[in-house]
Structures are given as structure tokens and as C-alpha cells.
Design an enzyme around this catalytic site. Structure first.
Site, PDB file in Angstrom:
ATOM      1  N   HIS A  76      11.332 -72.108  57.147  1.00 56.50           N
ATOM      2  CA  HIS A  76      12.476 -71.405  57.740  1.00 56.50           C
ATOM      3  C   HIS A  76      13.481 -72.410  58.297  1.00 56.50           C
ATOM      4  CE1 HIS A  76       9.479 -68.194  57.565  1.00 56.50           C
ATOM      5  NE2 HIS A  76      10.439 -67.313  57.732  1.00 56.50           N
TER       6      HIS A  76
ATOM      7  N   GLU B  52      12.839 -61.897  44.992  1.00 57.34           N
ATOM      8  CA  GLU B  52      14.050 -62.723  44.892  1.00 57.34           C
ATOM      9  C   GLU B  52      14.506 -62.908  43.450  1.00 57.34           C
ATOM     10  OE1 GLU B  52      11.572 -63.377  46.976  1.00 57.34           O
ATOM     11  OE2 GLU B  52      12.495 -63.505  48.965  1.00 57.34           O
TER      12      GLU B  52
END
Lengths: 324, 319
Positions: free
Chosen positions: A127, A60
Site C-alpha cells: 500500500h 483488476e
């Protein structure tokens, strides 16, 4: 007007911008042939090729950094976080590199970082998060949270055209559950303009993202009690539409600020504080906040339901405020 | 391409200018005129100057805080450096940021941030943009041995290797990360292995030998331009001052300082050029005199410049 899901509307907006501007490209994990974990970018690679729909390693910091470098060079990258929780892995690039470059050295950084946020799907602690507060607190970033399919399209287009880094938080619970009329072709919803999601008389509910729909549920239940909620969907938190909020507060005199992120340090505190500073004499009760709990987002459905704000929480607080 | 006589003279002058600017800044720092930290490149000038000297028109550079020499090579003026360090309105960031945190895309310069390693993926992205435009240029940046421990360093290399972009990374192995010696940072012989681990072509060079640095950097840039692939250079050098001016580096053993003091890149290059008759003593003296009188004017001009207007504090947050 075509009917689209919230997910299709995001893709429609990205596709529209990619056709219009060759400098727009998509980059992220599994966004190419696989079409992204939720299939938001599905099919884009067929039209635009792998140079403009780029799969990356699981890095990322690496791919957000690369997108920033390309943005400095005049490209307009649209970065996908596979789940928005992983945006934490690129936090430094976003808050220290991208956000500050215009202030520090006058260099614009037209960049969108988007991804599925929010809970309600038993995603567990990594999540399910709503990370808007981290980014709202950093000068130089814009933060967008659409609630409808039309806004999902109009706001992604506005975000891609913006010359600043924009954090675009789409809600995974809404991807296929929300479906509405979405203008085809060119359609821009400007950042900083809220939407009156429901007109009402007694209590203003200031909210954003999936909570707009939860508030609408609660408003339906309260209607039979004679309590009328006015619901304002902020659409973007930076910038946010203070005028529409104050106008509503001055009309109703009672306010609930509702969000899915945890309570302490949530953006609801900012909205609440602004209202008491600027509309105190119009208030006829305390500004109430409804939010998730100050815990990580839990996995098991009963725990997650206890963690997330529910329509019955809004009904209860609305009744208390109505009686105040 | 061999280094010409004229280039040798220029390399010497650039290193001398690099050091002279920092010496002026040190005085200004002690006088309280430089209001923030001052990060010296004493002993490392050959690496900064030599690497940037390999760049051409259209190339990009992301300098770190000890890479003043590379910025000078790429056209940054001593006046800009003085104004920036003294936090003045007319400086490159208008007093918004400090030391060598300055950038200007019209001159191919990307500003660094304090977090080490983060410029590597960003410069890989600059390389990606060059490749997308089919523009045969490179994106060069620097990192120290300290910054080579960050996740951003590794992710940047992984991205550059995977995307196949013309990133040229100069790793300045200067012995210490602030007060921590390399022996406490990694257990490999050197940092070259990190490039090899990612399948990136790499070379090691004596970072105090300006001609070796120029030649290695030219070869690396040429490779990156031709192949669209990254290139990695480990320059072996030594930080002859503390981390910043407040730090007396008393944690560095005297024997180590003595060992590297005799390897001073400027003094040794001067001896070499005199011996080879590339420069005469009179020319050397003239170079230094010219630098000093130019810096007298630059320092005065910077000292007489304005601070930013406090009303401007909120300007320019958004584009």
C-alpha cells in the site's frame, strides 16, 4: 480562487470532465456509493448515477480490460485502482493491450488509470509503492504525477482529454495535507510541461510527486547555509520537460535527481543520463540521485523512514555537491 | 431461423476459402515469405466460420489467432491476410504486428494480443459500450481450452456476468494447449461448467458441424441481444496441426488424429450438401477453382508489394 485539498482537486477535475463529456465514466472498486477507499469519487454517483460511476468486482484485469474495450468504442473511462499497488494485477492489460493498440492497429485508447501511490503512511509493502518506472518503460503510455492541488486538477483534466492511456499517480500522503488555490471550472495543465517549484541559484533538484514537498523542506533548511536549491517539479514523466530541465542545469551546473521509487532502474537514472548526454559541458559535479532504497517498502515507521528519501538526505547531498 | 440453401452454399465456400488461404500461407511460410509464426485452424474451420456467421451489422468480433474464418466472414479480404503475414507496408498493421493480430473498429473488429484470455474482458467492455448506447448488438470473441486457464478468462466472465453485457464467448475445446492435452489442464468433464459457475447461460456444440455451430451461435447472439447478458458456447473440436507450423504435433497420438480426421468439417459438409443436392459436384469444383484463381492473384499482389519504410518505425506510438 477556491482553496481545495489535493484530493478535492482531483474530484473537481473528474466532475468537470463528466459534466462536459457524456463519454467520461468512472469505474473501479467501491467508487460508487462508498465513494472510493479514500473518498476521491465521493458524491459523483449522486450527480451522475451508477451507469457512470460503476462499482466492479475485485478483478483488476477484468475492469481494466472492460475499460479498454469501452475506450475502443469511444468512451473515456477513468479507472480507479483502490491502491496503486494493485495495478500490478492489470499489468498485462495496460502494457500489452492498451499501450500498444495505437501502434499495432491504429486504434486509440483514451483511458485514465489513477490511484493512490506512494508511502509515508505505514502502508507496508502493498500500500506504499511508487510504480512509475514500470509504465515509463512501456511505449504508448503516458505517466503523470501531480504534486500540488492545482496540478492535480489541471493534470487529471488533461489526462482525461488525452487520446492515449494515461497512468495518473496521485500521492496518498498529499490527499489532505496539501491544500492550495485551484482555479474553478475549466483548467488544463498540459502534459509534458514542468513547473518551477522554487527558483534557486546553486543546485537544480529535478523531482516529482510528494518529493517536491520534501525538496522544498530541504531548500528551506539549506537557505541559511547559503545553498540555494532550484526545484523543478516534472509533473509528468512521459512526456517529460527536457527543455526546462536542461535550462536549469545550464544555469546551476549541479544537479540532484530525487524520487520516491526505489533506486535501481528508477526514472532518475533516465533523467540523469539525459543530462550527462546533453549538458555535460555545463556540469560542475556529478549528477546525484536520491531515491528510496532497493528494498520492498517496509511497514514499521523507523524502517519506512530509513527507506524513503528524507529532507536531511537532500541537505547532506546538497552540501556535498555545493562543496564539489 | 433455419439455414437457407443459399446460406449453406456460402458456409461451404467460406470454410473452403479459410482452408485454402491457410494452405497458401503454409507454402509461403516454407518459402520464407511469411516471416513470423503461422497458426493453422485445420479441422476447426466450422467453429470460426459458423460462429461469426451468426453476427449481424453493428456486431463486434475479437478473433484469436486460429479464427481466420471468422475474420473472412466479417469482411477481411484474403489480400489483407497475405500482406499481414508477409509483413508488408500496405497490410492492416503496416508490418507492425503479425498473423491475425489485426483490428478495425469501423468494421467491428478488435485486434487480439498474444496473451490468451485478455480479449474477453476487453470484449465485455465493448459489450458495455453497446449497452450504454442502448445498441442491440453483441461482442463476440473466442478462446481455446488452453486460454480458458488464464485469470483473464475468469475475470472477463465475472465482469460480463456482473455488468450484464452482451458478450458471446466461443470456447474452442480443441484438445491441446500447445503440447498439453486437456487431461493435464482440467479435471472436469468439459468447460461448460465454467460458464455455469458464473451464472452464465451456455451451450455445448459439435464444433465440426457447421450448421450446428451457426444455429447455436444464432441462438446465443439472440439471447445476448435481447437480455444484455453474456452467452457462452463450448465448441468441441480438434486441432489437426501443431500449435504453429514449426510444430509437427508428434506428441498427439496417431489414434486421436485418425479419430478426428474422419470428422473433418469441410469434407463431411461437402458430402452432406452433395447428398442433399444443395450442391452438385460441378458446383463444388467451381467453388474451389474460383478460390484458387482468386488466391493466385492475391498472393502475387502481396508478393509484389513493398515492405514498410524503416524510417516509419517510430510513427504512431501515440495517438
Amino acid at each position: 480562487m477556491p482553496v481545495m485539498t489535493y484530493l478535492e482537486a482531483i474530484k473537481d477535475g473528474i466532475r468537470h470532465e463528466m459534466r462536459r463529456d457524456p463519454n467520461v465514466f468512472v469505474i473501479g472498486e467501491d467508487v460508487g456509493g462508498y465513494g472510493g477507499a479514500f473518498k476521491v469519487t465521493q458524491g459523483l454517483i449522486d450527480e451522475f448515477g451508477e451507469d457512470r460511476v460503476m462499482d466492479t468486482p475485485l478483478a483488476e484485469t477484468g475492469f481494466v480490460g472492460a475499460a479498454i474495450g469501452a475506450a475502443y468504442m469511444g468512451f473515456r473511462p477513468v479507472v480507479e485502482m483502490q491502491f496503486i499497488d494493485f495495478i500490478a494485477c492489470a499489468f498485462n492489460q495496460i502494457t500489452n493491450m492498451a499501450a500498444k493498440s495505437h501502434y499495432r492497429w491504429g486504434q486509440q485508447c483514451p483511458l485514465v488509470i489513477r490511484g493512490p501511490s506512494g508511502g509515508g503512511v505505514s502502508g507496508g509493502p502493498y500500500h506504499s509503492q511508487s510504480p512509475e518506472s514500470y509504465f515509463v518503460h512501456t511505449a504508448g503510455l503516458k505517466v503523470v504525477m501531480p504534486a500540488t492541488a492545482a496540478d492535480a486538477k489541471g493534470l487529471i483534466i488533461a489526462s482525461i482529454r488525452d487520446n492515449n492511456p494515461v497512468i495518473y499517480l496521485e500521492h496518498k500522503f498529499l490527499y489532505r495535507r496539501v491544500k492550495d488555490d485551484v482555479p474553478g471550472g475549466e483548467f488544463v495543465v498540459p502534459l509534458g510541461k514542468a513547473r518551477l517549484a522554487r527558483e534557486g541559484r546553486h543546485i537544480s533538484v529535478i523531482t516529482w510527486g510528494a518529493m517536491v514537498h520534501t525538496a522544498l523542506d530541504a531548500a528551506g533548511q539549506l537557505e541559511k547555509d547559503g545553498v540555494s536549491l532550484e526545484i523543478i517539479d516534472l509533473r509528468s514523466l512521459v512526456p517529460w520537460d527536457k527543455e526546462m530541465v536542461l535550462a536549469s542545469v545550464k544555469k546551476t551546473g549541479k544537479v540532484i535527481v530525487l524520487h520516491e521509487a526505489p533506486h535501481t532502474g528508477g526514472f532518475g537514472g533516465e533523467v540523469s543520463s539525459y543530462i550527462t548526454e546533453h549538458a555535460f559541458s555545463w556540469l560542475d559535479g556529478p549528477v546525484r540521485r536520491i531515491s528510496a532504497l532497493d528494498t520492498p517498502a517496509p511497514y514499521s515507521p523507523p524502517l519506512e523512514q530509513a527507506y524513503l528519501p528524507q529532507a536531511h538526505d537532500i541537505v547532506r547531498v546538497s552540501r556535498e555537491l555545493a562543496a564539489f | 431461423m433455419a439455414i437457407s440453401k443459399q446460406e449453406k452454399k456460402e458456409l461451404y465456400r467460406l470454410m473452403a476459402l479459410n482452408r485454402a488461404i491457410e494452405e497458401r500461407l503454409t507454402i509461403l511460410y516454407r518459402q520464407g515469405k511469411v516471416v513470423g509464426g503461422l497458426y493453422r485452424s485445420l479441422g476447426q474451420e466450422a467453429t470460426s466460420v459458423g460462429a461469426a456467421y451468426a453476427l449481424r451489422d453493428g456486431d463486434y468480433i475479437g478473433a484469436m489467432i486460429r479464427n481466420l474464418g471468422s475474420l473472412i466472414v466479417r469482411g477481411v479480404k484474403p489480400r489483407e491476410v497475405m500482406l499481414q503475414y508477409m509483413a508488408r507496408k500496405e497490410g492492416p498493421t503496416g508490418g507492425r504486428d503479425c498473423n491475425l493480430h489485426m483490428g478495425d473498429m469501423s468494421r467491428g473488429i478488435v485486434a487480439c494480443i498474444s496473451m490468451l484470455g485478455d480479449l474477453i474482458p476487453v470484449m465485455a467492455g465493448v459489450g458495455l459500450a453497446l449497452k450504454k448506447r442502448n445498441q442491440r448488438n453483441v461482442a463476440m470473441t473466442f478462446i481455446g481450452d488452453g486460454g480458458a486457464s488464464t485469470g483473464a478468462f475468469h475475470e472477463g466472465l465475472i465482469m460480463a456476468a456482473a455488468m450484464e453485457v452482451p458478450l458471446v464467448l466461443i470456447v474452442e475445446n480443441n484438445g491441446y494447449a500447445y503440447s498439453t492435452p486437456t487431461s493435464k489442464q482440467f479435471k472436469t468433464k468439459d468447460l461448460l461448467v465454467r460458464a455455469q459457475a458464473y451464472g452464465i447461460e451456455a451451450a455445448q456444440v459439435d464444433g465440426n458441424d457447421i450448421e450446428a455451430v451457426v444455429e447455436t451461435a444464432r441462438a446465443g447472439c439472440e439471447y445476448a441481444r435481447k437480455t444484455w447478458k453474456p452467452y457462452y458456447i463450448e465448441a468441441m473440436t480438434f486441432r489437426m496441426k501443431g500449435h504453429a507450423e514449426h510444430d509437427d504435433a508428434s506428441y498427439v497420438p496417431k489414434s486421436l488424429m485418425d479419430k478426428w480426421r474422419v470428422k473433418d468439417p469441410i469434407i463431411n459438409y461437402e458430402k452432406k450438401l452433395l447428398k442433399a443436392k444443395v450442391l452438385t459436384q460441378a458446383e463444388v469444383d467451381a467453388i474451389h477453382k474460383e478460390i484458387q484463381s482468386a488466391l493466385d492473384l492475391e498472393v502475387d499482389a502481396a508478393l509484389n508489394s513493398s515492405f514498410p519504410d524503416p524510417a516509419a518505425v517510430g510513427d504512431r506510438v501515440y495517438a
